[in-house]
Design a protein around this motif. Sequence first.
Motif, PDB file in Angstrom:
ATOM      1  N   GLN A   1       6.372   6.892  -0.516  1.00  0.00           N
ATOM      2  CA  GLN A   1       6.366   6.040  -1.697  1.00  0.00           C
ATOM      3  C   GLN A   1       4.955   5.511  -1.943  1.00  0.00           C
ATOM      4  N   ALA A   2       4.631   5.343  -3.222  1.00  0.00           N
ATOM      5  CA  ALA A   2       3.324   4.817  -3.584  1.00  0.00           C
ATOM      6  C   ALA A   2       3.348   3.281  -3.579  1.00  0.00           C
TER       7      ALA A   2
ATOM      8  N   LEU B   1      25.022  -0.830   9.648  1.00  0.00           N
ATOM      9  CA  LEU B   1      26.014  -0.106   8.863  1.00  0.00           C
ATOM     10  C   LEU B   1      25.453   1.166   8.248  1.00  0.00           C
ATOM     11  N   LYS B   2      24.181   1.072   7.823  1.00  0.00           N
ATOM     12  CA  LYS B   2      23.569   2.220   7.142  1.00  0.00           C
ATOM     13  C   LYS B   2      22.055   2.085   7.187  1.00  0.00           C
ATOM     14  N   THR B   3      21.379   3.205   7.336  1.00  0.00           N
ATOM     15  CA  THR B   3      19.922   3.246   7.249  1.00  0.00           C
ATOM     16  C   THR B   3      19.537   4.232   6.154  1.00  0.00           C
ATOM     17  N   LEU B   4      18.812   3.715   5.169  1.00  0.00           N
ATOM     18  CA  LEU B   4      18.372   4.555   4.050  1.00  0.00           C
ATOM     19  C   LEU B   4      16.910   4.924   4.264  1.00  0.00           C
TER      20      LEU B   4
ATOM     21  N   ALA C   1       7.961  -0.093   6.432  1.00  0.00           N
ATOM     22  CA  ALA C   1       7.164   0.973   5.815  1.00  0.00           C
ATOM     23  C   ALA C   1       5.996   1.306   6.722  1.00  0.00           C
ATOM     24  N   ARG C   2       5.666   2.587   6.770  1.00  0.00           N
ATOM     25  CA  ARG C   2       4.525   3.036   7.568  1.00  0.00           C
ATOM     26  C   ARG C   2       3.732   4.071   6.779  1.00  0.00           C
ATOM     27  N   ASN C   3       2.462   4.085   7.021  1.00  0.00           N
ATOM     28  CA  ASN C   3       1.592   5.105   6.456  1.00  0.00           C
ATOM     29  C   ASN C   3       0.941   5.825   7.624  1.00  0.00           C
ATOM     30  N   GLY C   4       1.545   6.944   8.023  1.00  0.00           N
ATOM     31  CA  GLY C   4       1.100   7.614   9.233  1.00  0.00           C
ATOM     32  C   GLY C   4       1.464   6.750  10.424  1.00  0.00           C
TER      33      GLY C   4
ATOM     34  N   GLY D   1       0.836  -1.196   0.000  1.00  0.00           N
ATOM     35  CA  GLY D   1       0.000   0.000   0.000  1.00  0.00           C
ATOM     36  C   GLY D   1       0.871   1.246   0.000  1.00  0.00           C
ATOM     37  N   ASP D   2       0.241   2.407  -0.101  1.00  0.00           N
ATOM     38  CA  ASP D   2       0.975   3.675  -0.058  1.00  0.00           C
ATOM     39  C   ASP D   2       1.624   3.840   1.314  1.00  0.00           C
ATOM     40  N   ALA D   3       2.786   4.458   1.335  1.00  0.00           N
ATOM     41  CA  ALA D   3       3.513   4.663   2.592  1.00  0.00           C
ATOM     42  C   ALA D   3       4.021   6.099   2.670  1.00  0.00           C
ATOM     43  N   THR D   4       3.954   6.674   3.878  1.00  0.00           N
ATOM     44  CA  THR D   4       4.491   8.021   4.081  1.00  0.00           C
ATOM     45  C   THR D   4       5.992   7.981   4.331  1.00  0.00           C
ATOM     46  N   ASN D   5       6.491   6.814   4.740  1.00  0.00           N
ATOM     47  CA  ASN D   5       7.936   6.683   4.952  1.00  0.00           C
ATOM     48  C   ASN D   5       8.356   5.224   4.789  1.00  0.00           C
TER      49      ASN D   5
END
Length: 229
Positions: free
Chosen positions: A153-154, A145-148, A182-185, A128-132
């Motif tokens: 994102q749709a 090591l790294k967080t992107l 992924a989270r949407n709100g 589903g759509d995600a705000t982050n």
Amino acid sequence: MTTASTFDSTLSSLGITNAATANKAVASSASSQTLNQADFLTLMTAQLKNQDPFNPVDNTQMIAQMAQFSSVAGIAQMNTTLTGIATKLGATSTSDAMAYVGKTVLTAGSTAYARASGGVNGKIELAGDATNVDVTIADASGNVLKTLSLGQQAKGTVSYDWDGTTDTGTTAAGPFTITVGARNGGSTVAATGLVWAPVESVALSATGDPTLNVTGIGSVKLADVRSVG
């Protein structure tokens, strides 16, 4: 002229009683209630033997019946042949699967290996759509090591690329453990991480379908491969 009832009615019009059919009517299954080629020839022979010599069967009608039956039989045979061809084309043989050995495939997993130029790239399938959307890359010991952060994102497939440089500025070699989120709100969005990994070998499953042995992931069905590199 495709059922046993048609066969019986035709015999009845010729003055012939089909006792065998009557006795078997209750016991016979639905699959046996069809007129095959042998039955047709038997029927035609009986028709010729019992025809009125002063009023013989119209040759035109008989030829039309034979042509009709021949057409139906031909169509049935063609359907069987096409079904066999479709099954063969849809199946994947062991030799087809062997072509994957030595290549890298994109599939669902959490273990990724560095490219020759360093770093890794992959994809995320969002339900589903995600705000982050976040991608966390850790070493084999679990050290991050790294967080992107991919931001908003749709729904669908999202790509990411990491050059191999850690938060401390060093270059990591891998293999890496990839975690996606992924989270949407305030709600969690289902996310599947896709990684590139090399194919070591091919194996036959219990059903006989070939599967790929992928480094760091294990057994992967061909249907689960998203892309081949």
